[in-house]
Design a protein around this motif. Structure first.
Motif, PDB file in Angstrom:
ATOM      1  N   ILE A  52      -5.945   6.520  -6.233  1.00 27.03           N
ATOM      2  CA  ILE A  52      -4.892   5.528  -6.431  1.00 27.03           C
ATOM      3  C   ILE A  52      -5.440   4.106  -6.362  1.00 27.03           C
ATOM      4  O   ILE A  52      -4.686   3.147  -6.267  1.00 27.03           O
ATOM      5  CB  ILE A  52      -3.750   5.730  -5.409  1.00 27.03           C
ATOM      6  CG1 ILE A  52      -4.276   5.720  -3.980  1.00 27.03           C
ATOM      7  CG2 ILE A  52      -2.999   7.024  -5.669  1.00 27.03           C
ATOM      8  CD1 ILE A  52      -3.234   6.033  -2.935  1.00 27.03           C
ATOM      9  N   ARG A  59       0.817  -1.209   0.000  1.00 21.80           N
ATOM     10  CA  ARG A  59       0.000   0.000   0.000  1.00 21.80           C
ATOM     11  C   ARG A  59       0.852   1.261   0.000  1.00 21.80           C
ATOM     12  O   ARG A  59       1.818   1.332   0.748  1.00 21.80           O
ATOM     13  CB  ARG A  59      -0.862   0.019   1.255  1.00 21.80           C
ATOM     14  CG  ARG A  59      -1.841  -1.119   1.307  1.00 21.80           C
ATOM     15  CD  ARG A  59      -2.491  -1.167   2.671  1.00 21.80           C
ATOM     16  NE  ARG A  59      -3.425  -2.277   2.719  1.00 21.80           N
ATOM     17  CZ  ARG A  59      -3.971  -2.728   3.838  1.00 21.80           C
ATOM     18  NH1 ARG A  59      -3.667  -2.151   4.995  1.00 21.80           N
ATOM     19  NH2 ARG A  59      -4.807  -3.728   3.808  1.00 21.80           N
ATOM     20  N   HIS A  85      -7.200  -8.171   6.601  1.00 27.12           N
ATOM     21  CA  HIS A  85      -8.191  -9.250   6.608  1.00 27.12           C
ATOM     22  C   HIS A  85      -7.778 -10.309   7.626  1.00 27.12           C
ATOM     23  O   HIS A  85      -6.615 -10.405   7.993  1.00 27.12           O
ATOM     24  CB  HIS A  85      -8.270  -9.897   5.230  1.00 27.12           C
ATOM     25  CG  HIS A  85      -8.792  -8.983   4.174  1.00 27.12           C
ATOM     26  ND1 HIS A  85     -10.098  -8.571   4.137  1.00 27.12           N
ATOM     27  CD2 HIS A  85      -8.177  -8.385   3.125  1.00 27.12           C
ATOM     28  CE1 HIS A  85     -10.280  -7.771   3.102  1.00 27.12           C
ATOM     29  NE2 HIS A  85      -9.129  -7.624   2.475  1.00 27.12           N
ATOM     30  N   ILE A 101      -6.614   9.803   4.157  1.00 22.69           N
ATOM     31  CA  ILE A 101      -6.590   8.743   3.147  1.00 22.69           C
ATOM     32  C   ILE A 101      -7.966   8.088   3.095  1.00 22.69           C
ATOM     33  O   ILE A 101      -8.688   8.050   4.087  1.00 22.69           O
ATOM     34  CB  ILE A 101      -5.510   7.669   3.424  1.00 22.69           C
ATOM     35  CG1 ILE A 101      -5.705   6.992   4.785  1.00 22.69           C
ATOM     36  CG2 ILE A 101      -4.121   8.271   3.319  1.00 22.69           C
ATOM     37  CD1 ILE A 101      -4.805   5.782   5.018  1.00 22.69           C
ATOM     38  N   ARG A 159      -5.655  -1.573   8.428  1.00 25.94           N
ATOM     39  CA  ARG A 159      -6.757  -2.534   8.249  1.00 25.94           C
ATOM     40  C   ARG A 159      -6.276  -3.768   7.500  1.00 25.94           C
ATOM     41  O   ARG A 159      -5.704  -3.664   6.421  1.00 25.94           O
ATOM     42  CB  ARG A 159      -7.900  -1.863   7.491  1.00 25.94           C
ATOM     43  CG  ARG A 159      -8.485  -0.688   8.246  1.00 25.94           C
ATOM     44  CD  ARG A 159      -9.581  -0.044   7.447  1.00 25.94           C
ATOM     45  NE  ARG A 159     -10.748  -0.902   7.381  1.00 25.94           N
ATOM     46  CZ  ARG A 159     -11.736  -0.870   8.270  1.00 25.94           C
ATOM     47  NH1 ARG A 159     -11.702  -0.036   9.274  1.00 25.94           N
ATOM     48  NH2 ARG A 159     -12.760  -1.679   8.138  1.00 25.94           N
ATOM     49  N   ILE A 182      -9.947   4.529   2.312  1.00 26.82           N
ATOM     50  CA  ILE A 182      -9.674   3.097   2.332  1.00 26.82           C
ATOM     51  C   ILE A 182     -10.901   2.361   1.805  1.00 26.82           C
ATOM     52  O   ILE A 182     -12.030   2.694   2.169  1.00 26.82           O
ATOM     53  CB  ILE A 182      -9.367   2.634   3.778  1.00 26.82           C
ATOM     54  CG1 ILE A 182      -8.117   3.356   4.305  1.00 26.82           C
ATOM     55  CG2 ILE A 182      -9.181   1.111   3.851  1.00 26.82           C
ATOM     56  CD1 ILE A 182      -7.909   3.209   5.809  1.00 26.82           C
ATOM     57  N   ASN A 187      -2.409   2.887   7.269  1.00 19.78           N
ATOM     58  CA  ASN A 187      -3.610   2.082   7.087  1.00 19.78           C
ATOM     59  C   ASN A 187      -3.370   0.720   7.743  1.00 19.78           C
ATOM     60  O   ASN A 187      -2.662  -0.118   7.209  1.00 19.78           O
ATOM     61  CB  ASN A 187      -3.884   1.947   5.590  1.00 19.78           C
ATOM     62  CG  ASN A 187      -5.038   1.007   5.282  1.00 19.78           C
ATOM     63  OD1 ASN A 187      -5.634   0.416   6.185  1.00 19.78           O
ATOM     64  ND2 ASN A 187      -5.359   0.875   4.007  1.00 19.78           N
ATOM     65  N   ASN A 234      -9.605  -3.321   1.848  1.00 20.89           N
ATOM     66  CA  ASN A 234      -8.742  -2.702   2.855  1.00 20.89           C
ATOM     67  C   ASN A 234      -7.583  -1.914   2.255  1.00 20.89           C
ATOM     68  O   ASN A 234      -6.691  -1.468   2.971  1.00 20.89           O
ATOM     69  CB  ASN A 234      -8.175  -3.726   3.846  1.00 20.89           C
ATOM     70  CG  ASN A 234      -9.209  -4.162   4.862  1.00 20.89           C
ATOM     71  OD1 ASN A 234     -10.170  -3.437   5.103  1.00 20.89           O
ATOM     72  ND2 ASN A 234      -9.024  -5.326   5.432  1.00 20.89           N
ATOM     73  N   ASN A 235      -7.558  -1.766   0.934  1.00 17.94           N
ATOM     74  CA  ASN A 235      -6.460  -1.020   0.316  1.00 17.94           C
ATOM     75  C   ASN A 235      -6.648   0.481   0.465  1.00 17.94           C
ATOM     76  O   ASN A 235      -7.770   0.976   0.584  1.00 17.94           O
ATOM     77  CB  ASN A 235      -6.354  -1.357  -1.178  1.00 17.94           C
ATOM     78  CG  ASN A 235      -5.751  -2.728  -1.392  1.00 17.94           C
ATOM     79  OD1 ASN A 235      -4.975  -3.193  -0.561  1.00 17.94           O
ATOM     80  ND2 ASN A 235      -6.109  -3.360  -2.495  1.00 17.94           N
ATOM     81  N   THR A 236      -5.536   1.203   0.456  1.00 17.42           N
ATOM     82  CA  THR A 236      -5.573   2.659   0.443  1.00 17.42           C
ATOM     83  C   THR A 236      -5.865   3.074  -0.990  1.00 17.42           C
ATOM     84  O   THR A 236      -5.097   2.741  -1.895  1.00 17.42           O
ATOM     85  CB  THR A 236      -4.213   3.226   0.897  1.00 17.42           C
ATOM     86  OG1 THR A 236      -3.917   2.692   2.190  1.00 17.42           O
ATOM     87  CG2 THR A 236      -4.235   4.740   0.957  1.00 17.42           C
TER      88      THR A 236
END
Ligand SMILES: Nc1nc2c(ncn2[C@@H]2O[C@H](COP(=O)(O)OP(=O)(O)O)[C@@H](O)[C@H]2O)c(=O)[nH]1
Lengths: 307, 428
Positions: B335, A169, A181, B410, A179, B412, A177, B417-419
């Protein structure tokens, strides 16, 4: 020394790095269920641990320290580890890949790559799985090696602990970030932006205790090519023809496993002398670790789950 | 040891400058960075050896400077750099962290990432090609990300006969353009990355240029945007309640002061609750402090038992408050693989605060080639635009121009769960 760290209303670069690392550690503790801190007893781990104590002061550390032990560390390292951890009242978990150790895994017969793969990488993955950790702090720095230059502060690993360089990321500002899984985990590198020089300067500024092997002393060494290999009685049968251990004024720039860590000639017996030596150094520190010499080796190890 | 490049007594006081370097493919970015690393000794000998071995060359003189900065094996095989890499070098005056952004596809994503933490930027221009459309794009993005100082290195001057006229024409065009992009401080330098002219050493071939070398410029830039003089903002990261026998009632608010300063006794307001108290102590491992300022990480205790948790923000009662709204207009760099469309829902993270958001309107997209505003119903990967977001609950923010920390966020994707987005609060 704490006072000259503030020049007017500006932070020195070491204080900036410190604040950034503390911020990262607190984010992890806030957002993850079960973090752990990898502790390798080396100078980088010592700095990371010092920062963690600062981050959560006055509370005790909100996570345990995890040492993935290969069984090949220097005796001085085990002594230091046990004393220091006790002194600061931290919880220490030691994990060894007992199966591989029982089979007599060693770098000479099995090769450095297989030995590291079993004792370090597999040992680490086993330990993380056994503890059910969803976040693990590591002391890696981006300036150590070329493939680390692109490593994130939060590095996402799949269920197998593996790293995919194409699927990381972007990290914007200092917003992380966290977060993930179920089954995924994150490796977090709070020292990403520190250089070897910063580590030494910070150890000096904060008077952080480190393993005495980092300081120069007359030590028994075997000279092999350009390398200085520390000699212990248990290694007698590993000497090559014509090799004889001799006393050499030397120290270690990094500390790994005994069979794979070289020393350097040095007269640096104090932290100030180490700082001067590091400033003048023309060889990067991993050179004295035998394991990194193959091309791309660090990148390959990382894909498999190593730090 | 006499040749040590550091005066380490001085080193205790050195400051940090964060840089971003951008350029199109072949402008000479890798060569320039390689040159900076070699000339400041940031490239250690064995790394130089690894590079020369690969090339089959024997002497340091033959080292391919560009190879020094290539990272991953996949990239070396393809001969391109696909991701932002971070480089470190230092002079006796300053330590530098440089984000090295590749200049091809994905460049918007990479540039925004690299520029988000930078105080200064270096844009590479090939003197033979002059100002290219991508040069303008780079300047536009740096303006958007509000990078304080922009340095244009007009490179390959050796290939245009070190001609002042070529340089002057490029500079005139860029000054005019950058002025309109919100770039506050533009500095231009004619260089040859390959030969080293005006990088770390003054050029003998360009007597007409009297200014600083690139390295001198980097050493002299003001490094921080005086964030300690802005209003105090303290996003709470964690509430520290050790509940140990010796600290049964301790309740410390841990966080990083992202702007401003605070002293013991100051009146503070907690947001969103609006509850007030005063600062009882500023705690740190090194002892209690009388005052603290950005960007320090500290723990604060208050004189009253007010309810505060992660994601809340402490501000000073005597200073302007951040806006606390359920809607916000942002400049967005997208992005994510999946395009952004109106009514889609995401998670936003701003400082330590996370919440659900919905895209209520795409106000416009910026055409990356012409830099004109166009209307659209979707933003795709690497697109820039202005959007309005509707927030699940009020969020406390400043405009990005006023405050980089409280004005940035940002987005999400809640499923991957990706930025997927980098957003900057518009206005200010
Ligand atoms: N003559 C000359 N060639 C240069 C200069 N800077 C870079 N180059 C060459 O331009 C080509 C592209 O450089 P490189 O650093 O790989 O560009 P990048 O794609 O921007 O990283 C290489 O062949 C370099 O040797 C310069 O100042 N003068």
């Amino acid at each position: 020394m704490a006072n000259n760290a503030l020049s007017g209303r500006k932070l020195t670069q070491l204080k900036m790095l410190e604040s950034e690392s503390i911020h990262i550690m607190r984010e992890v503790v806030a957002e993850f269920r079960n973090p752990v801190m990898l502790y390798s007893i080396g100078k980088d781990s010592s700095v990371m641990l010092h920062l963690a104590r600062k981050a959560f002061y006055p509370a005790p550390l909100p996570f345990a320290l995890l040492h993935v032990d290969t069984g090949y560390k220097f005796p001085e390292m085990y002594t230091f580890r046990d004393n220091f951890v006790k002194e600061i009242g931290a919880e220490l978990i030691v994990h060894r890949n007992e199966e591989a150790i029982a089979k007599g895994m060693n770098p000479k017969e099995f090769g450095v790559a297989r030995c590291c793969g079993a004792l370090k990488t597999a040992g680490l993955l086993e330990a993380l799985e056994a503890g059910g950790y969803d976040a693990a702090f590591g002391g890696a720095r981006r300036d150590e090696e070329r493939s680390r230059a692109k490593e994130r502060v939060f590095s996402i690993r799949d269920e197998f602990g593996q790293w995919d360089p194409k699927n990381q990321r972007p990290e914007l500002w200092d917003i992380y970030n966290g977060r993930i899984h179920d089954g995924e985990s994150v490796r977090v590198f709070p020292l990403s932006n520190w250089t070897e020089m910063d580590i030494w300067l910070y150890i000096r500024q904060e008077q952080i205790p480190i393993v005495p092997l980092y300081y120069a002393k007359e030590r028994l060494m075997v000279e092999r090519g350009a390398m200085l290999i520390p000699y212990y009685e248990s290694m007698r049968d590993q000497l090559l023809e014509g090799e004889e251990p001799t006393m050499v004024m030397s120290r270690f720039r990094t500390l790994g496993c005994m069979p794979c860590t070289g020393a350097v000639r040095s007269n640096a017996t104090t932290i100030d002398e180490i700082v001067i030596e590091a400033a003048a150094a023309r060889r990067s520190e991993r050179e004295t670790r035998i394991i990194d010499h193959g091309s791309n080796s660090m990148e390959d190890k990382k894909k498999e789950g190593y730090f | 040891m006499t040749s040590t490049p550091f005066n380490f007594e001085l080193n205790d006081e050195i400051e940090l400058l964060r840089l971003v370097t951008v350029g199109s493919v072949d402008d000479g970015k890798s060569t320039l960075i390689g040159r900076l690393l070699v000339d400041t000794k940031g490239a250690f000998e064995d790394q130089l050896l690894a590079v020369t071995r690969k090339k089959g060359a024997a002497s340091e003189a033959e080292v391919d400077l560009a190879m020094l900065t290539d990272g991953l094996a996949a990239e070396r095989e393809q001969g391109i750099t696909i991701d932002v890499a971070y480089r470190y070098f230092a002079t006796p005056k300053r330590k530098f962290i440089m984000a090295d952004c590749p200049g091809h596809e994905q460049y918007t994503r990479n540039m925004v990432t690299g520029a988000s933490t930078a105080n200064a930027a270096i844009i590479l221009v090939d003197a033979r090609n002059g100002v290219m459309p991508q040069t303008k794009r780079h300047a536009h993005i740096l303006g958007l990300l509000h990078v304080q100082h922009v340095i244009v290195a007009v490179n390959k001057m050796d290939l245009v006969g070190y001609d002042q006229k070529v340089y002057d024409a490029i500079v005139a065009e860029l000054r005019d353009f950058c002025g309109r992009q919100g770039v506050d401080d533009l500095i231009c330098i004619p260089v040859s990355a390959l030969k080293g002219d005006n990088v770390a050493q003054q050029s003998g071939a360009m007597a007409w240029y009297q200014g600083r070398t690139l390295l001198e410029t980097l050493e002299s830039l003001s490094s921080l945007d005086a964030i300690d003089t802005k209003p105090f903002r303290f996003p709470v990261q964690l509430v520290n309640r050790p509940q140990t026998p010796d600290l049964p009632d301790y309740r410390g608010f841990m966080g990083r002061i992202v702007s401003g300063a605070i002293a013991v006794g100051d009146a503070v307001v907690a947001l969103p609750s609006g509850n007030r108290s005063t600062v009882k102590s500023i705690d740190s491992f090194d002892g209690a402090l009388e005052e603290a300022f950005a960007p320090m990480s500290v723990a604060l205790t208050l004189n009253d038992e007010i309810d505060i948790s992660r994601g809340d923000m402490l501000v000073r009662a005597d200073e302007p408050r951040p806006a606390g709204e359920r809607e916000v207009e942002v400049d967005l760099c997208w992005i994510g693989d999946e395009p952004l469309t109106e009514r889609k829902k995401y998670i936003v993270k701003q400082t330590t605060h996370s919440a659900k958001v919905m895209v209520s309107e795409i106000v416009y997209a910026t055409d990356i080639h012409t830099l004109e505003r166009v209307s659209t119903d979707a933003l795709k990967m690497n697109d820039l635009g202005r959007v309005r977001l509707k927030l699940q609950r009020p969020m406390y923010y400043d405009s990005y121009r006023d405050n980089r920390a409280t004005g940035s966020m940002i987005l999400i994707d809640p499923f991957t769960n990706n930025t997927v987005g980098a957003a900057m609060v518009a206005g200010g």
